[in-house]
Write a protein that holds these residues in place. Structure first.
Motif, mmCIF file in Angstrom:
data_model
loop_
_atom_site.group_PDB
_atom_site.id
_atom_site.type_symbol
_atom_site.label_atom_id
_atom_site.label_comp_id
_atom_site.label_asym_id
_atom_site.label_seq_id
_atom_site.Cartn_x
_atom_site.Cartn_y
_atom_site.Cartn_z
ATOM 1 N N SER A 10 26.201 41.280 62.344
ATOM 2 C CA SER A 10 26.265 42.237 61.098
ATOM 3 C C SER A 10 27.850 43.000 61.232
ATOM 4 O O SER A 10 28.019 43.487 62.493
ATOM 5 C CB SER A 10 25.089 42.903 61.067
ATOM 6 O OG SER A 10 24.073 42.225 60.689
ATOM 7 N N HIS A 15 22.742 48.364 62.577
ATOM 8 C CA HIS A 15 22.224 49.611 61.892
ATOM 9 C C HIS A 15 20.915 49.526 61.407
ATOM 10 O O HIS A 15 20.261 48.664 61.757
ATOM 11 C CB HIS A 15 23.315 50.270 60.772
ATOM 12 C CG HIS A 15 23.485 49.082 59.817
ATOM 13 N ND1 HIS A 15 22.749 49.182 58.679
ATOM 14 C CD2 HIS A 15 24.337 48.062 59.658
ATOM 15 C CE1 HIS A 15 23.099 48.067 57.880
ATOM 16 N NE2 HIS A 15 24.060 47.378 58.423
ATOM 17 N N ALA A 16 20.467 50.448 60.737
ATOM 18 C CA ALA A 16 19.174 50.480 60.308
ATOM 19 C C ALA A 16 18.609 49.180 59.414
ATOM 20 O O ALA A 16 17.497 48.766 60.085
ATOM 21 C CB ALA A 16 19.124 51.820 59.033
ATOM 22 N N ARG A 17 19.179 48.751 58.523
ATOM 23 C CA ARG A 17 18.589 47.439 57.954
ATOM 24 C C ARG A 17 18.473 46.415 58.991
ATOM 25 O O ARG A 17 17.389 45.776 58.960
ATOM 26 C CB ARG A 17 19.521 47.312 56.782
ATOM 27 C CG ARG A 17 19.081 46.062 55.777
ATOM 28 C CD ARG A 17 19.520 45.760 54.730
ATOM 29 N NE ARG A 17 19.426 44.858 54.025
ATOM 30 C CZ ARG A 17 19.742 43.509 53.903
ATOM 31 N NH1 ARG A 17 20.961 43.016 54.711
ATOM 32 N NH2 ARG A 17 19.218 42.630 53.331
ATOM 33 N N THR A 20 15.801 46.787 61.416
ATOM 34 C CA THR A 20 14.548 46.873 61.186
ATOM 35 C C THR A 20 14.066 45.561 60.883
ATOM 36 O O THR A 20 12.932 45.085 61.189
ATOM 37 C CB THR A 20 14.328 47.609 59.599
ATOM 38 O OG1 THR A 20 14.840 48.999 59.732
ATOM 39 C CG2 THR A 20 13.116 47.628 58.968
ATOM 40 N N ILE A 21 14.974 44.557 60.409
ATOM 41 C CA ILE A 21 14.599 43.147 60.145
ATOM 42 C C ILE A 21 14.235 42.542 61.529
ATOM 43 O O ILE A 21 13.311 41.780 61.824
ATOM 44 C CB ILE A 21 15.772 42.525 59.630
ATOM 45 C CG1 ILE A 21 15.831 42.908 57.972
ATOM 46 C CG2 ILE A 21 15.602 40.879 59.495
ATOM 47 C CD1 ILE A 21 17.430 42.628 57.410
ATOM 48 N N HIS A 90 23.698 40.321 58.068
ATOM 49 C CA HIS A 90 22.716 41.067 57.341
ATOM 50 C C HIS A 90 23.450 41.870 56.049
ATOM 51 O O HIS A 90 22.815 42.642 55.534
ATOM 52 C CB HIS A 90 21.682 41.803 57.776
ATOM 53 C CG HIS A 90 20.762 40.761 58.655
ATOM 54 N ND1 HIS A 90 19.863 39.676 57.950
ATOM 55 C CD2 HIS A 90 20.744 40.375 60.200
ATOM 56 C CE1 HIS A 90 19.243 39.340 59.191
ATOM 57 N NE2 HIS A 90 19.793 39.627 60.123
ATOM 58 N N ASP A 91 24.767 42.104 56.255
ATOM 59 C CA ASP A 91 25.577 42.717 55.451
ATOM 60 C C ASP A 91 26.181 42.087 54.549
ATOM 61 O O ASP A 91 26.827 42.610 53.803
ATOM 62 C CB ASP A 91 26.704 43.710 56.422
ATOM 63 C CG ASP A 91 26.071 44.529 57.332
ATOM 64 O OD1 ASP A 91 25.114 45.189 56.982
ATOM 65 O OD2 ASP A 91 26.592 44.980 58.427
#
Length: 92
Positions: A10, A15-17, A20-21, A90-91
């Motif tokens: 990423s 980071h958060a997203r 979390t995944i 994921h970004d």
């Protein structure tokens, strides 16, 4: 002990997203203790891979290498899937 090495893909790091995944996927393997730590650091310093706070406290950035570990029999497929998540941007 089973372990896999992954590179954080990423662009903004873990980071958060993406964290979390990753944690949601790690938590799905009920009964498997999985840890994550920076490559080159002691296994004893690794964090619980099912905790978003622990994961984010590592401060992992794009390109950082990590090691996933589990002592449970049959954890190879879980580690392979989790490596795939870490090596996905994921970004994008």
């Amino acid at each position: 002990m089973f372990e896999r090495t992954a590179t954080i893909a990423s662009t903004s790091g873990l980071h958060a997203r993406p964290a979390t995944i990753f944690v949601e996927a790690a938590t799905a393997y009920d009964g498997l203790e999985i840890t994550i730590g920076r490559a080159g650091e002691l296994a004893e310093d690794a964090m619980d891979a099912t905790s978003v706070l622990s994961l984010m406290s590592l401060g992992l950035e794009h390109g950082d290498r990590v090691v996933l570990r589990s002592e449970a029999a049959g954890s190879e497929q879980a580690l392979d899937r989790l490596v795939g998540l870490l090596e996905t941007n994921h970004d994008a």
